[in-house]
Design an enzyme around this catalytic site. Structure first.
Site, PDB file in Angstrom:
ATOM      1  CB  SER A 198       1.283   5.613  -1.517  1.00  0.00           C
ATOM      2  OG  SER A 198       2.239   4.768  -2.108  1.00  0.00           O
TER       3      SER A 198
ATOM      4  CG  HIS B   9       6.770   8.462  -2.140  1.00  0.00           C
ATOM      5  ND1 HIS B   9       7.014   7.370  -2.941  1.00  0.00           N
ATOM      6  CD2 HIS B   9       6.012   7.991  -1.112  1.00  0.00           C
ATOM      7  CE1 HIS B   9       6.428   6.302  -2.430  1.00  0.00           C
ATOM      8  NE2 HIS B   9       5.812   6.647  -1.327  1.00  0.00           N
TER       9      HIS B   9
ATOM     10  CD  GLN C  12       4.005   6.586  -4.647  1.00  0.00           C
ATOM     11  OE1 GLN C  12       3.091   6.870  -3.900  1.00  0.00           O
ATOM     12  NE2 GLN C  12       4.429   5.337  -4.788  1.00  0.00           N
ATOM     13  CD  GLU C  13       7.309   4.471  -6.663  1.00  0.00           C
ATOM     14  OE1 GLU C  13       7.823   3.542  -7.320  1.00  0.00           O
ATOM     15  OE2 GLU C  13       6.791   4.309  -5.547  1.00  0.00           O
TER      16      GLU C  13
ATOM     17  CD  GLU D 299      10.044   4.935  -3.234  1.00  0.00           C
ATOM     18  OE1 GLU D 299      10.240   4.775  -4.456  1.00  0.00           O
ATOM     19  OE2 GLU D 299       9.189   4.308  -2.584  1.00  0.00           O
TER      20      GLU D 299
ATOM     21  CG  ASP E 138       3.783   3.153  -8.328  1.00  0.00           C
ATOM     22  OD1 ASP E 138       2.560   3.268  -8.594  1.00  0.00           O
ATOM     23  OD2 ASP E 138       4.210   2.805  -7.212  1.00  0.00           O
TER      24      ASP E 138
ATOM     25  CD  GLU F 191       4.191  -0.209  -8.482  1.00  0.00           C
ATOM     26  OE1 GLU F 191       5.335  -0.338  -8.958  1.00  0.00           O
ATOM     27  OE2 GLU F 191       3.991   0.038  -7.289  1.00  0.00           O
TER      28      GLU F 191
ATOM     29  CG  ASP G 139       2.047  -1.254  -4.635  1.00  0.00           C
ATOM     30  OD1 ASP G 139       1.918  -2.035  -3.678  1.00  0.00           O
ATOM     31  OD2 ASP G 139       2.610  -0.142  -4.509  1.00  0.00           O
TER      32      ASP G 139
ATOM     33  CE  LYS H  15       5.301  -1.482  -2.256  1.00  0.00           C
ATOM     34  NZ  LYS H  15       4.209  -0.471  -2.276  1.00  0.00           N
TER      35      LYS H  15
ATOM     36  CG  HIS I  76      11.975   0.331  -2.202  1.00  0.00           C
ATOM     37  ND1 HIS I  76      12.630   1.532  -2.182  1.00  0.00           N
ATOM     38  CD2 HIS I  76      11.039   0.444  -3.194  1.00  0.00           C
ATOM     39  CE1 HIS I  76      12.116   2.340  -3.091  1.00  0.00           C
ATOM     40  NE2 HIS I  76      11.165   1.705  -3.720  1.00  0.00           N
ATOM     41  NE  ARG I  77       5.448  -0.343   1.128  1.00  0.00           N
ATOM     42  CZ  ARG I  77       4.189  -0.616   1.464  1.00  0.00           C
ATOM     43  NH1 ARG I  77       3.891  -1.788   2.000  1.00  0.00           N
ATOM     44  NH2 ARG I  77       3.217   0.258   1.255  1.00  0.00           N
ATOM     45  CB  SER I  78       8.152   5.466   0.504  1.00  0.00           C
ATOM     46  OG  SER I  78       7.044   5.277   1.358  1.00  0.00           O
TER      47      SER I  78
ATOM     48  CE  LYS J 272       7.887   0.015  -6.444  1.00  0.00           C
ATOM     49  NZ  LYS J 272       6.869   1.029  -6.737  1.00  0.00           N
TER      50      LYS J 272
HETATM   51  P1  PGA Z   1       5.013   3.108  -0.424  1.00  0.00           P
HETATM   52  O1  PGA Z   1       5.344   3.422  -1.944  1.00  0.00           O
HETATM   53  O2  PGA Z   1       6.114   2.312   0.125  1.00  0.00           O
HETATM   54  O3  PGA Z   1       4.893   4.489   0.164  1.00  0.00           O
HETATM   55  O4  PGA Z   1       3.707   2.363  -0.422  1.00  0.00           O
HETATM   56  C1  PGA Z   1       5.872   2.466  -2.814  1.00  0.00           C
HETATM   57  C2  PGA Z   1       4.911   2.109  -3.915  1.00  0.00           C
HETATM   58  O5  PGA Z   1       3.793   2.651  -4.003  1.00  0.00           O
HETATM   59  O6  PGA Z   1       5.251   1.275  -4.733  1.00  0.00           O
HETATM   60 ZN    ZN Z   2       3.297   1.365  -5.913  1.00  0.00          ZN
END
Ligand code: PGA
Ligand code: ZN
Length: 418
Positions: free
Chosen positions: A42, A154, A162-163, A204, A242, A283, A310, A335, A363-365, A386
């Site tokens: 994402s 994800h 998403q999170e 993740e 998030d 987020e 983000d 990131k 991190h990243r996914s 995270k």
């Molecule tokens: P991504 O997701 O690594 O797929 O961008 C992580 C996030 O959105 O924080």
């Molecule tokens: Zn994010």
């Protein structure tokens, strides 16, 4: 001065099974330094450009042989041609060699991998976090934000957010925070099983049940925290979200669990969520293009809930500067591959620090077993990190690295800055 005798790239697989770049540098004393490059799903539209081959016959176009080729040719020629006095000098030269504002020519994946490996080379035999530590910053073990339930892009479920992360803000130490995260994760699995929900995992490492309403997920997570024996909220285990709202923003509206919502509807929804659940951080609650909505969100909730940007800020010093001036958000997600070099990452972090804006390292996914961000979090004293669930190798590699740092330096403080 550091001299490099060998610079090489390799196409390896990330945690999603997609190709990514690994860079190895050999210094003139024979020591080797390796880095693995993360990759998002994402992604923000203003991120530095990850160079992919686009050859559909190979890895569905996701190959990175061109980026690896650039490491092996132009970047290797540059780095082996002279001696280097600092990481900043290496990064500036890489940026100049690329010549584009988005690292599109050589690829941000080629450049950030080289930058990470070079940072390790400059650290040499000292711990990476000590070498990365900016002047005047107090190193600190971060509150880990464990992504225990996955949705959005994800996970192949109906959940739009998403999170869903648990953050042991009230833990007395990093090792105790990790234990709390593992305990909540185990309780959550048991709860899902008892309710007949699926316990398969998302990208993740969080569970990916087919639950559509974010509030229903939050209810379960509160139950899991309580069942694990922890108080909910900042005194114990708090929740961070998030939603990654850019992913469900279409045709000028937000689409959540079958409802079509305006920015103001979303803000009201978050306000209710923050009232009903121990959510301490949010987020990407709104989409990356919705700056007006972000401004209203910040005015309305900014003093109660940390509002992290983000996709909207993409670790970009110029965009973060603009956000701070416009009172958009209260924190930046950091990131390394969004901006594409460690020097620029540290610059973005410096801007946040100077403005009293909070930061969460991320991190990243798509990940590798590289643990760079654990050291970066400690070095820059952000107090927040995270890096996924307290499970799956590429996620726990970072948490385990923090355990090592905590064991060798029990004097380091743990927790949020304020
Ligand atoms: P991504 O997701 O690594 O797929 O961008 C992580 C996030 O959105 O924080
Ligand atoms: Zn994010």
């Amino acid at each position: 001065m550091t001299r490099f005798t060998q610079v090489s790239g390799l196409e390896v697989l990330d945690s999603r099974g997609n190709p990514t770049v690994q860079v190895t540098l050999v210094a003139d004393d024979g020591a080797g330094y390796v880095a693995g490059v993360p990759s998002g799903a994402s992604t923000g539209t203003r991120e530095a450009v990850e160079l992919r081959d686009g050859d559909k016959a190979r890895y569905a176009g996701k190959g990175v042989t061109q980026a690896v080729g650039h490491v092996n040719s132009e970047i290797a020629d540059l780095l082996t041609a002279r001696a280097w006095s600092s990481l900043e000098e290496v990064d500036e030269a890489l940026i100049a060699l690329d010549g584009t504002p988005t690292k599109a020519r050589l690829g941000a994946n080629a450049i950030v991998g080289t930058s990470m490996a070079a940072a390790r080379a400059f650290a040499g035999t000292s711990p990476l976090w000590q070498s990365l530590q900016p002047a005047g910053v107090i190193p600190r073990l971060p509150v880990p934000h464990f992504n225990v339930l996955n949705g959005g892009v994800h996970a192949p479920n109906d959940l739009d957010f998403q999170e869903f992360m648990v953050a042991p803000v009230g833990a007395p130490s990093f090792p105790e925070a990790l234990r709390a995260g593992a305990a909540v994760y185990a309780r959550l699995r048991a709860l899902l099983q008892a309710k007949g929900e699926a316990t398969g995992l998302g990208d993740e490492g969080g569970f990916a049940p087919n639950i559509a309403r974010p509030e229903d997920v939050l209810t379960l997570i509160v139950e899991a925290i309580t069942a694990a024996g922890y108080p909910t909220g900042r005194a114990g285990v708090a929740i961070a979200l998030d939603p990654a709202a850019s992913e469900f923003y279409r045709d000028g509206a937000y689409h959540v669990a079958g409802e079509t919502l305006t920015s103001d509807d979303m803000i009201a929804r978050y306000e209710a969520i923050a009232t009903d659940f121990p959510v301490w951080s949010l987020e990407d609650g709104l989409a990356e293009g919705d700056w007006d909505g972000w401004q209203r969100l910040t005015a309305r909730l900014g003093d109660r809930v940390q509002l992290v940007g983000d996709d909207i800020f993409v670790t970009n010093p110029a965009i973060i500067t603009e956000a701070i001036a416009r009172h958009v958000g209260t924190a930046a997600l950091i990131k390394v591959n969004q901006i594409g070099s460690i020097t620029e990452t540290l610059r973005a972090q410096e801007i946040c620090r100077a403005a009293g804006y909070a930061q969460m390292i991320s991190h990243r996914s798509g990940e590798t077993s590289d643990t760079f961000i654990a050291d970066l979090a400690v070095a820059t004293g952000t107090g927040q990190l995270k890096t996924g669930a307290p499970a799956r190798g590429e996620r726990v590699a970072k948490y385990n690295r923090l355990l090592e740092i905590a064991a060798t330096r029990p004097d380091l403080p743990y927790g949020l800055i304020s």
